[in-house]
Design an enzyme around this catalytic site. Structure first.
Site, PDB file in Angstrom:
ATOM      1  N   LEU A 106       0.858  -1.188   0.000  1.00 28.42           N
ATOM      2  CA  LEU A 106       0.000   0.000   0.000  1.00 28.42           C
ATOM      3  C   LEU A 106       0.892   1.234   0.000  1.00 28.42           C
ATOM      4  O   LEU A 106       1.784   1.364   0.841  1.00 28.42           O
ATOM      5  CB  LEU A 106      -0.909   0.000   1.234  1.00 28.42           C
ATOM      6  CG  LEU A 106      -1.782   1.247   1.443  1.00 28.42           C
ATOM      7  CD1 LEU A 106      -2.743   1.447   0.265  1.00 28.42           C
ATOM      8  CD2 LEU A 106      -2.556   1.141   2.752  1.00 28.42           C
ATOM      9  N   ILE A 137       4.659  -1.151   3.097  1.00 25.23           N
ATOM     10  CA  ILE A 137       4.361   0.238   2.771  1.00 25.23           C
ATOM     11  C   ILE A 137       5.205   0.637   1.563  1.00 25.23           C
ATOM     12  O   ILE A 137       6.423   0.429   1.549  1.00 25.23           O
ATOM     13  CB  ILE A 137       4.677   1.161   3.962  1.00 25.23           C
ATOM     14  CG1 ILE A 137       3.851   0.755   5.191  1.00 25.23           C
ATOM     15  CG2 ILE A 137       4.422   2.620   3.593  1.00 25.23           C
ATOM     16  CD1 ILE A 137       2.349   0.867   5.004  1.00 25.23           C
ATOM     17  N   LYS A 138       4.554   1.224   0.561  1.00 28.76           N
ATOM     18  CA  LYS A 138       5.289   1.665  -0.627  1.00 28.76           C
ATOM     19  C   LYS A 138       5.723   3.119  -0.463  1.00 28.76           C
ATOM     20  O   LYS A 138       4.911   3.998  -0.142  1.00 28.76           O
ATOM     21  CB  LYS A 138       4.429   1.527  -1.888  1.00 28.76           C
ATOM     22  CG  LYS A 138       4.262   0.094  -2.349  1.00 28.76           C
ATOM     23  CD  LYS A 138       3.443  -0.004  -3.627  1.00 28.76           C
ATOM     24  CE  LYS A 138       4.286   0.203  -4.855  1.00 28.76           C
ATOM     25  NZ  LYS A 138       3.539  -0.095  -6.103  1.00 28.76           N
ATOM     26  N   VAL A 139       7.012   3.339  -0.689  1.00 28.30           N
ATOM     27  CA  VAL A 139       7.614   4.659  -0.576  1.00 28.30           C
ATOM     28  C   VAL A 139       8.415   4.918  -1.850  1.00 28.30           C
ATOM     29  O   VAL A 139       9.210   4.063  -2.263  1.00 28.30           O
ATOM     30  CB  VAL A 139       8.548   4.725   0.654  1.00 28.30           C
ATOM     31  CG1 VAL A 139       9.309   6.045   0.688  1.00 28.30           C
ATOM     32  CG2 VAL A 139       7.750   4.541   1.943  1.00 28.30           C
TER      33      VAL A 139
END
Length: 363
Positions: A106, A137-139
């Site tokens: 996400l 977590i997408k960064v």
């Protein structure tokens, strides 16, 4: 046994680059897992297409609006429900592989890409609210994103670093991962609980090269630059994570950060529809495929180790790029900006769609 199972025998995991609520209500996701899918990725454009261009979410939006929920609260409710459903379906695989696979990703809002404090705060908010062991977590791999990534890794958050295009992108990201893990080790914290993937976007490189050079592009470089670029990145992965740089962390049970090949749908109809899967197969990697590419690979994909089979050819292609004045670093910077702009536009469009549906349901 499907081609995806054969792929995994060679050390590569196939993930699905798509999410929509009916995957989980119709049994489609269960069928995909049986056929060898081992994870799932999402991004703002995928959610914008799912929520903004289907009727599947209309009733939920109306119900939430009638309870006085804001557009942001409605967005959270819809997205969190899909992410939770994906995580639940993938949890048995996550547990069976000791956290190697079974993840769903996400992304933090793209507007935060130039502020590491906002990115970190939002990542921690998502981790706390969702409370899912198999959430990544997408960064994005912006300068501020890299600061956030290192800090989140040190905090024990599993991260999918996205929008990477070049070797320098990859090496910056790998270094941030090593630094984050080293901080955890220094603090006496467990390393095994942290996972990460480095998402290298593939097909957009070829599309940019073809657009830049047009008919002047040498035949040798047609449909091959993006592959060689990804293969060179894999060489760097091997040098870093199989070498001394990772030795102490490896000895303390740290996981290597796997390269993940994204944007693997073929954009040029003249090329084989599974080009960016068949040519990038190797151990300790992930390929996240859009539905059409996944179906094509299941139907007629050829499985053999290709990612590092011919380093001399990889070098030949990259040397030919330099001779043709193709600046991959400049192309990568431009593609990253365009990717961030596209994700921002998708996110803003989705929020506008939700707000319009929310207000219309109340009128």
């Amino acid at each position: 046994m499907t081609t995806l199972h054969e792929l995994h025998k060679l050390g590569q995991s196939a993930w699905l680059d798509y999410i929509r609520s009916d995957l989980f209500t119709t049994g489609e996701m269960s069928a995909l897992l049986e056929r060898g899918v081992r994870g799932m990725t999402s991004n703002p454009t995928i959610f914008e297409q799912a929520i903004g261009h289907s009727d599947l979410y209309r009733a939920k939006i109306s119900a939430l609006a009638s309870r006085g929920k804001s557009a942001q609260e409605i967005y959270d409710a819809l997205v969190f429900a899909d992410i939770k459903a994906a995580a639940q379906s993938l949890l048995p695989l996550y547990e069976a592989t000791d956290g190697e696979d079974g993840y769903v990703s996400l992304e933090v809002p793209p507007a935060f890409c130039d502020n590491h404090n906002q990115t970190e705060a939002e990542a921690h908010r998502l981790v706390q609210l969702l409370n899912l062991p198999n959430l990544m977590i997408k960064v994005p791999a912006t300068p501020e994103g890299l600061v956030a990534f290192e800090n989140l890794t040190a905090d024990g958050v599993s991260v999918n670093v996205t929008l990477m295009f070049t070797l320098s992108d990859y090496e910056d990201v790998a270094n941030a991962y090593l630094c984050g893990l080293s901080r955890r080790l220094k603090n006496g914290q467990a390393l095994r609980t942290v996972s990460s993937v480095a998402s290298v976007f593939v097909s957009r490189i070829d599309a940019a090269v073809e657009s830049l050079k047009g008919d002047a592009l040498p035949d040798l470089l047609k449909g091959s630059v993006a592959i060689a670029n990804a293969q060179r990145i894999y060489q760097s992965f091997q040098e870093i994570f199989e070498g001394d740089a990772f030795a102490e962390l490896r000895a303390n049970s740290a996981r290597p950060q796997r390269p993940l090949f994204a944007s693997t749908g073929t954009k040029n109809a003249a090329y084989r529809d599974v080009l960016y899967v068949e040519t990038l197969i190797g151990p300790h990697t992930v390929n996240t495929m859009p539905p059409a590419t996944l179906r094509a690979f299941l139907d007629h994909g050829v499985v053999k180790r290709t990612l590092d089979e011919n380093p001399a050819h990889t070098k030949e292609i990259l040397d030919a790029c330099a001779s043709a004045s193709i600046d991959l670093d400049a192309i990568g910077r431009d593609l990253k900006k365009k990717g961030l702009d596209a994700f921002t536009k998708s996110f803003d469009s989705l929020m506008e769609t939700i707000e319009t549906a929310r207000t219309s349901s109340l009128s």
